[in-house]
Scaffold this active site. Sequence first.
Site, mmCIF file in Angstrom:
data_model
loop_
_atom_site.group_PDB
_atom_site.id
_atom_site.type_symbol
_atom_site.label_atom_id
_atom_site.label_comp_id
_atom_site.label_asym_id
_atom_site.label_seq_id
_atom_site.Cartn_x
_atom_site.Cartn_y
_atom_site.Cartn_z
ATOM 1 N N GLY A 141 0.790 -1.224 0.000
ATOM 2 C CA GLY A 141 0.000 0.000 0.000
ATOM 3 C C GLY A 141 0.820 1.270 0.000
ATOM 4 O O GLY A 141 0.295 2.362 0.152
ATOM 5 N N TYR A 190 4.607 10.340 8.919
ATOM 6 C CA TYR A 190 5.990 10.108 8.494
ATOM 7 C C TYR A 190 6.973 10.249 9.656
ATOM 8 O O TYR A 190 8.086 9.698 9.619
ATOM 9 C CB TYR A 190 6.363 11.055 7.351
ATOM 10 C CG TYR A 190 6.472 12.516 7.730
ATOM 11 C CD1 TYR A 190 7.680 13.052 8.160
ATOM 12 C CD2 TYR A 190 5.373 13.364 7.645
ATOM 13 C CE1 TYR A 190 7.793 14.388 8.508
ATOM 14 C CE2 TYR A 190 5.470 14.700 7.982
ATOM 15 C CZ TYR A 190 6.680 15.214 8.415
ATOM 16 O OH TYR A 190 6.778 16.532 8.761
ATOM 17 N N GLU A 375 12.081 3.898 -7.859
ATOM 18 C CA GLU A 375 12.728 5.019 -7.167
ATOM 19 C C GLU A 375 12.060 6.353 -7.497
ATOM 20 O O GLU A 375 12.721 7.378 -7.671
ATOM 21 C CB GLU A 375 14.231 5.042 -7.458
ATOM 22 C CG GLU A 375 14.938 3.858 -6.817
ATOM 23 C CD GLU A 375 16.440 4.007 -6.754
ATOM 24 O OE1 GLU A 375 16.923 5.137 -6.539
ATOM 25 O OE2 GLU A 375 17.129 2.993 -6.915
#
Length: 393
Positions: A141, A190, A375
């Site tokens: 996810g 985060y 990336e």
Amino acid sequence: MADPASLSPLSTQPLTALAEEEQMFREATREFSEKEIGPHVDAMDREGVFRHELIEKFFEHGFMGLSIPEAYGGSGGTFFMAALAIEEFSRVDASAGVVIDVQNTLVSNAILRWGTDDQKKQFLPRLAGDTVGAYALSEAGSGSDAFALETRASENGDQYVLNGRKLWITNAKEAGLFIVFATLNRELGYKGITAFLVDRSTPGFTVGRKEDKLGIRASSTCELLLEDCRVPKQNILGQLGKGYKVAIETLNEGRIGIAAQMVGVAQGAFDHALAYAQERKQFGKPISEFQAIQFQLARLATRIEAARLLAYNAARLQDAGKPFLKEGAMAKYFCSEVAERVASEALEIYGGYGFTKDYPAEKYLRDSKIGKIYEGTSFMQLQTIAKSLLGRQ
């Protein structure tokens, strides 16, 4: 205005001009790639397996420790030299390019920047000598939404216990050391992310199935399973809850490596097409004598050179310690676009033969596609560039 005669040679040096050491390194890397990697490319692509003996040679010749200082057993090279090696390897085989890319621009680089002295002494000699590294951020996810992590880390005495599942982990099959990102508390977003150095032999840590991919087939891409995987606190990379900084700053540099990989893919596809155009005859003469083919080759060569300039500029900026966020994103975005375009048109120069596996054109096209995805997708690069332009980064 300065007198041109007073300018130093360095200030007037073309961007793609290499210092003597860099030139010798590129020539040696090119020779190694063609001699050692080239004969195995088709078989590795067909089997989807990277030859272990090749990785041993990568270590033997110092390619796996390019960015590691000599004090830790590495080659002590620059970031730019790592980009050169990635480009030259990828010109022959993109799978080989990504093996040394992840090792140098992500794993070793992260430990050099964020590791403690003890961590550097413990892990860098291994990465330079015999241990492949892998970078485990992505999950089912969390792709572009990189920090929507479900993998959890919970404190338990002098350890952290990791539970979760990682996907799309490059080099995982061969790796002995992993940088694993996990969240301490999802409510912190985060700011709950922490990076851990996890040895493959750690109980509860398992490398799962290898993906069957369209391109870079020899490069392993696997899932990781963490079930009560106990990691000592001294293996936290960077600060607790600061894993997002490790991830972001390392990936910013890693994208320059992908740009170099895509330049190599484009150059390899072009080199084969150029040679074929001079051999293939139609209407009594080589197809390279037809203006349409000449113009096509000229356009492709120009795009490759433009891509190379962007990649080299970003790598030079990194070595100089100057900001490169926008330039790295531009390089990754543009080089991946160019690689796909060049590989596609190179295939067309082969005509029907290009659509078969008897010639290398189709493999370069398959390998080029990943450049827009891993990336940081092309959309994410465009977002980074736009934010930088608007002063919102």
